[in-house]
Design an enzyme around this catalytic site. Structure first.
Site, PDB file in Angstrom:
ATOM      1  N   TYR A 277       0.833  -1.210   0.000  1.00  0.00           N
ATOM      2  CA  TYR A 277       0.000   0.000   0.000  1.00  0.00           C
ATOM      3  C   TYR A 277       0.868   1.261   0.000  1.00  0.00           C
ATOM      4  O   TYR A 277       0.610   2.214  -0.749  1.00  0.00           O
ATOM      5  CB  TYR A 277      -0.893  -0.059   1.232  1.00  0.00           C
TER       6      TYR A 277
ATOM      7  N   LYS B  32       0.925   4.138  -2.780  1.00  0.00           N
ATOM      8  CA  LYS B  32       0.538   5.506  -2.431  1.00  0.00           C
ATOM      9  C   LYS B  32       1.691   6.490  -2.643  1.00  0.00           C
ATOM     10  O   LYS B  32       1.465   7.658  -2.984  1.00  0.00           O
ATOM     11  CB  LYS B  32       0.033   5.561  -0.989  1.00  0.00           C
TER      12      LYS B  32
HETATM   13  P1  NAI Z   1     -13.594   2.502   1.540  1.00  0.00           P
HETATM   14  O1  NAI Z   1     -13.284   1.051   1.531  1.00  0.00           O
HETATM   15  O2  NAI Z   1     -14.791   2.939   2.289  1.00  0.00           O
HETATM   16  O3  NAI Z   1     -13.737   3.064   0.060  1.00  0.00           O
HETATM   17  C1  NAI Z   1     -13.007   2.572  -1.038  1.00  0.00           C
HETATM   18  C2  NAI Z   1     -13.990   2.223  -2.138  1.00  0.00           C
HETATM   19  O4  NAI Z   1     -13.262   1.812  -3.308  1.00  0.00           O
HETATM   20  C3  NAI Z   1     -14.913   1.068  -1.746  1.00  0.00           C
HETATM   21  O5  NAI Z   1     -16.268   1.461  -1.841  1.00  0.00           O
HETATM   22  C4  NAI Z   1     -14.539  -0.022  -2.756  1.00  0.00           C
HETATM   23  O6  NAI Z   1     -15.647  -0.838  -3.143  1.00  0.00           O
HETATM   24  C5  NAI Z   1     -13.986   0.775  -3.908  1.00  0.00           C
HETATM   25  N1  NAI Z   1     -13.095  -0.035  -4.758  1.00  0.00           N
HETATM   26  C6  NAI Z   1     -12.162  -0.931  -4.359  1.00  0.00           C
HETATM   27  N2  NAI Z   1     -11.547  -1.471  -5.423  1.00  0.00           N
HETATM   28  C7  NAI Z   1     -12.096  -0.913  -6.519  1.00  0.00           C
HETATM   29  C8  NAI Z   1     -11.860  -1.045  -7.912  1.00  0.00           C
HETATM   30  N3  NAI Z   1     -10.941  -1.910  -8.381  1.00  0.00           N
HETATM   31  N4  NAI Z   1     -12.595  -0.309  -8.775  1.00  0.00           N
HETATM   32  C9  NAI Z   1     -13.540   0.563  -8.318  1.00  0.00           C
HETATM   33  N5  NAI Z   1     -13.815   0.712  -6.998  1.00  0.00           N
HETATM   34  C10 NAI Z   1     -13.095  -0.002  -6.118  1.00  0.00           C
HETATM   35  O7  NAI Z   1     -12.293   3.254   2.092  1.00  0.00           O
HETATM   36  P2  NAI Z   1     -11.914   4.799   2.253  1.00  0.00           P
HETATM   37  O8  NAI Z   1     -11.219   4.929   3.542  1.00  0.00           O
HETATM   38  O9  NAI Z   1     -13.067   5.655   1.955  1.00  0.00           O
HETATM   39  O10 NAI Z   1     -10.779   4.961   1.122  1.00  0.00           O
HETATM   40  C11 NAI Z   1     -10.840   5.901   0.070  1.00  0.00           C
HETATM   41  C12 NAI Z   1      -9.428   6.229  -0.362  1.00  0.00           C
HETATM   42  O11 NAI Z   1      -8.753   6.940   0.682  1.00  0.00           O
HETATM   43  C13 NAI Z   1      -8.557   5.016  -0.672  1.00  0.00           C
HETATM   44  O12 NAI Z   1      -7.744   5.300  -1.788  1.00  0.00           O
HETATM   45  C14 NAI Z   1      -7.701   4.888   0.568  1.00  0.00           C
HETATM   46  O13 NAI Z   1      -6.500   4.222   0.334  1.00  0.00           O
HETATM   47  C15 NAI Z   1      -7.495   6.344   0.910  1.00  0.00           C
HETATM   48  N6  NAI Z   1      -7.071   6.582   2.273  1.00  0.00           N
HETATM   49  C16 NAI Z   1      -7.939   6.411   3.305  1.00  0.00           C
HETATM   50  C17 NAI Z   1      -7.525   6.664   4.603  1.00  0.00           C
HETATM   51  C18 NAI Z   1      -8.459   6.580   5.739  1.00  0.00           C
HETATM   52  O14 NAI Z   1      -8.043   6.990   6.855  1.00  0.00           O
HETATM   53  N7  NAI Z   1      -9.685   6.100   5.575  1.00  0.00           N
HETATM   54  C19 NAI Z   1      -6.137   7.029   4.889  1.00  0.00           C
HETATM   55  C20 NAI Z   1      -5.326   7.233   3.731  1.00  0.00           C
HETATM   56  C21 NAI Z   1      -5.788   6.995   2.477  1.00  0.00           C
END
Ligand code: NAI
Length: 284
Positions: free
Chosen positions: A165, A169
């Site tokens: 990851y 990133k």
């Molecule tokens: P989340 O799991 O709620 O949202 C991610 C979404 O991406 C999910 O709804 C999932 O179904 C979708 N997804 C996964 N693989 C996919 C694909 N191949 N094609 C299309 N959609 C796909 O998680 P969150 O936390 O909202 O994450 C959003 C972004 O923020 C991610 O890139 C994550 O790495 C990043 N992030 C989040 C942090 C946090 O504290 N929540 C910290 C740092 C980065």
């Protein structure tokens, strides 16, 4: 008057968490939204229409306009499909938010190819495919545009258990910097957000768990969305290549730093011994 009136925004992984908050706010501000989500679990298993469709229904219930897209961003066809959804339904695209993500945490010593590939493909290649497809369209459209990527403190600083990851990133950090330079001439900006939020990706982290309900409130994904809105709007036309940290209500900017640098005392080549002796000075 909304900040995004007349604009079409594509948001990947918008079926939940941070992406959903982006989609709801963008729609409230007048954007027509392509709500992309593969609909699988947080480790990248499975797929389904439910997540994206639910957010589209929420947007429509609030009086906005949106369309679902279920493509995986991890493939070139998926990246192209995002653009086609926008063009077929709304006739244009102006904003891309690369947000989709999965996690497969393992220490580097225990990392399998599968754990490496899925995380790298969704985050890094997914960001590349979608950006390339949309940026080619933005260039032809000739009206500028906005690309907002999603990096992480894990990629910018490192985090135990996340070699896959953090590599992806950190790649998105470098990608954002280069793309911001390459597309500036077309008035297309490319910035990145490094969020910290309570979502299904982070709900079982010890730090987040320890915060209980206070953490859910303090780190709600709705804190991240205004920063994405700002970077997607005309208000940020002069901001390009920035990496914006958002942790709850706290907003900051990450920068790569280099120390001022020193030369060897004798004026010739460094020796390993002199590097040892002067390491404090070099790294200060
Ligand atoms: P989340 O799991 O709620 O949202 C991610 C979404 O991406 C999910 O709804 C999932 O179904 C979708 N997804 C996964 N693989 C996919 C694909 N191949 N094609 C299309 N959609 C796909 O998680 P969150 O936390 O909202 O994450 C959003 C972004 O923020 C991610 O890139 C994550 O790495 C990043 N992030 C989040 C942090 C946090 O504290 N929540 C910290 C740092 C980065």
């Amino acid at each position: 008057m909304g900040l995004l009136d007349g604009k079409v925004a594509i948001i990947t992984g918008a079926g939940g968490g941070i992406g959903r908050a982006h989609a709801l706010l963008f729609a409230k501000e007048g954007a027509k939204v392509v709500v992309n989500d593969l609909g699988g679990d947080r480790a990248g298993g499975g797929k389904g229409a439910e997540l994206a469709d639910k957010v589209v229904a929420e947007i429509k219930a609030a009086g906005g306009d949106a369309v679902s897209n279920y493509d995986s961003v991890a493939t070139r066809e998926g990246g192209d499909g995002l653009l086609w959804s926008a063009l077929a339904k709304f006739g244009r695209a102006d904003i891309l938010v690369n947000n989709a993500g999965v996690l497969r945490d393992r220490t580097m010593l225990n990392m399998s190819d599968a754990d490496w590939d899925i995380v790298f493909n969704v985050h890094m290649k997914g960001t590349f495919y979608a950006t390339q497809a949309v940026a080619r369209h933005l260039k032809t459209q000739g009206k500028g545009g906005r690309i907002i990527n999603t990096t992480s403190v894990s990629g910018l600083m490192g985090n135990i258990g996340q070699a896959n990851y953090s590599a992806a990133k950190a790649g998105i950090y470098g990608f954002t910097r280069t793309v911001s330079m390459e597309l500036a001439r077309y008035k297309i900006t490319c910035n990145a957000i490094a969020p910290v939020a309570y979502t299904r990706l982070t709900e079982d982290l010890a730090m987040i768990k320890a915060m209980g309900d206070v953490g859910k409130e303090m780190l709600a994904p709705e804190h991240i969305a205004p920063v994405a809105l700002f970077l997607a709007s005309d208000l940020s036309a002069d901001i390009n290549g920035a990496i914006v940290g958002v942790q709850g209500a706290q907003v900051s900017v990450y920068r790569m730093t280099q120390t001022s640098g020193v030369a060897p005392k004798a004026g010739g080549e460094w020796t390993a011994q002199e590097l040892r002796e002067r390491w404090a000075e070099i790294s200060k």
